[in-house]
Motif scaffolding. Structure first.
Motif, PDB file in Angstrom:
ATOM      1  N   LYS A 192       0.829  -1.190   0.000  1.00 37.40           N
ATOM      2  CA  LYS A 192       0.000   0.000   0.000  1.00 37.40           C
ATOM      3  C   LYS A 192       0.871   1.250   0.000  1.00 37.40           C
ATOM      4  O   LYS A 192       1.984   1.240   0.534  1.00 37.40           O
ATOM      5  CB  LYS A 192      -0.938   0.012   1.212  1.00 37.40           C
ATOM      6  CG  LYS A 192      -2.052  -1.013   1.146  1.00 37.40           C
ATOM      7  CD  LYS A 192      -3.063  -0.780   2.256  1.00 37.40           C
ATOM      8  CE  LYS A 192      -4.197  -1.800   2.184  1.00 37.40           C
ATOM      9  NZ  LYS A 192      -5.221  -1.549   3.226  1.00 37.40           N
TER      10      LYS A 192
ATOM     11  N   THR B 164      -7.365  -0.647  -1.221  1.00 37.87           N
ATOM     12  CA  THR B 164      -6.371  -1.639  -1.631  1.00 37.87           C
ATOM     13  C   THR B 164      -5.094  -0.991  -2.144  1.00 37.87           C
ATOM     14  O   THR B 164      -4.067  -1.650  -2.279  1.00 37.87           O
ATOM     15  CB  THR B 164      -6.938  -2.566  -2.723  1.00 37.87           C
ATOM     16  OG1 THR B 164      -7.295  -1.770  -3.865  1.00 37.87           O
ATOM     17  CG2 THR B 164      -8.158  -3.309  -2.212  1.00 37.87           C
TER      18      THR B 164
ATOM     19  N   HIS C 271      -2.901   3.820   1.961  1.00 36.91           N
ATOM     20  CA  HIS C 271      -3.090   3.914   3.401  1.00 36.91           C
ATOM     21  C   HIS C 271      -2.865   5.377   3.774  1.00 36.91           C
ATOM     22  O   HIS C 271      -1.783   5.922   3.549  1.00 36.91           O
ATOM     23  CB  HIS C 271      -2.106   3.038   4.165  1.00 36.91           C
ATOM     24  CG  HIS C 271      -2.098   3.311   5.644  1.00 36.91           C
ATOM     25  ND1 HIS C 271      -3.181   3.060   6.453  1.00 36.91           N
ATOM     26  CD2 HIS C 271      -1.152   3.849   6.464  1.00 36.91           C
ATOM     27  CE1 HIS C 271      -2.910   3.408   7.693  1.00 36.91           C
ATOM     28  NE2 HIS C 271      -1.686   3.902   7.728  1.00 36.91           N
TER      29      HIS C 271
END
Length: 335
Positions: free
Chosen positions: A5, A30, A33
């Motif tokens: 991520k 997905t 972050h």
């Protein structure tokens, strides 16, 4: 990047696009972050901290972020108030990681300095001109490349909205008012498809509605060899969103996108030599594109840029183009 991520931090939440951009980042779970956001302005923090989507992510300090004390950060998104965008971006550029920088680009040469610094550091920057990521603009680009428009004669672009009195008063913080804050999006489209104009003339006017002094009624006339193009930005339009539009007319045909959003509609008319007094434009099929999420393609492109997957990008990072756009904006606001 950990767990495959991309760790990103939002710097500032005072920009009008901040909430939408953050919401899109949080939707693409997905890929991204979100480590949190930085906001040093107490007033903005008090207004927005407990509202969605800002209440979904941690509040961070600038010291922790710049020293990578919280996460190994892969990119920053600069979403401060417009007046602080460039100075903040220059500060965070020193970290040497990719930036998303919202618009506009300031009223002096500091943006040009920022681009030179970014170029030296090999740091890519994505600009937040959202309509370059509108799927209808993708289709227009495709039609132009397929020579279905022919030689472009003019572009008429309207960036209207309807602002409350206090919002219109805030336009006075920036030279050019509505043209600076809103018209910059359309100047981007005209420059992209028609290139640099021979001359630029702007009319920065005040409607005086509600006895309010604000540069809320603006128009820029761009001169080219084949004619003129128009960018208009009004903040007193009762159907502003419904009138946001782009018309691209050429020797072979005309494309019209109206409205640009909510919902997007797009037509094409082919030049056939018939002088008929009727609307012969046909609607273009827009299915297969994501129009529901305003920032979807922009943030997807941002991920590709961070990963250096430049071949996947819809709109390639180009320092020289962004310089030209900044210079055109300065002309359009009479600086």
């Amino acid at each position: 990047m950990k767990n495959n991520k991309i760790n990103v931090t939002m710097v500032g939440i005072g920009h009008a696009h901040a909430a939408g951009v953050l919401e899109e980042l949080l939707t693409q779970t997905t890929v991204f972050h979100v480590t949190g956001f930085v906001e040093s302005n107490t007033n903005i923090l008090n207004q927005k901290r407990n509202t969605a989507p800002f209440n979904k992510v941690p509040l961070l300090t600038e010291e922790d972020v710049l020293n990578n004390k919280t996460y190994e950060i892969d990119a920053f998104l600069i979403e401060t108030e417009m007046k602080d965008l460039i100075s903040t971006a220059r500060k965070y550029l020193r970290a040497g990681i990719p930036l998303h920088l919202d618009k506009p680009t300031g009223i002096d040469k500091n943006f040009l300095i920022l681009l030179e610094e970014a170029k030296k550091l090999h740091v890519p920057i994505q600009m937040g001109y959202m309509y370059r990521y509108n799927p209808a603009v993708f289709i227009a680009d495709k039609y132009i490349k397929e020579n279905r428009i022919g030689d472009i004669c003019y572009i008429h672009a309207f960036m209207d909205t309807e602002l409350e009195i206090h919002q219109r008063k805030s336009l006075n913080c920036y030279p050019g008012g509505a043209m600076y804050v809103y018209g910059c999006h359309m100047l981007d489209i005209v420059l992209r498809f028609m290139g640099q104009p021979q001359s630029v003339r702007s009319f920065i006017k005040q409607s005086g509605f509600n006895s309010t002094e604000a540069d809320d009624s603006t128009l820029t006339l761009l001169e080219y060899n084949r004619g003129t193009s128009i960018v208009a930005a009004s903040c007193v339009d009762a159907n502003g969103y419904g009138r946001r539009q782009i018309e691209i007319s050429g020797s072979k045909g005309t494309i019209e996108i109206k409205p640009l959003e909510n919902p997007t509609k797009m037509t094409y008319a082919e030049r056939d030599g018939k002088d008929e007094y009727k609307d012969k434009a046909s609607y273009i099929d827009l299915s297969g594109y994501n129009f529901d999420r305003r920032y979807y393609y922009m943030i997807t492109d941002f991920a590709y840029m961070i990963q250096r997957r430049f071949d996947k990008m819809i709109f390639q990072m180009d320092y020289e183009y962004e310089k030209k756009l900044h210079e055109l904006l300065m002309q359009a606001i009479n600086l």
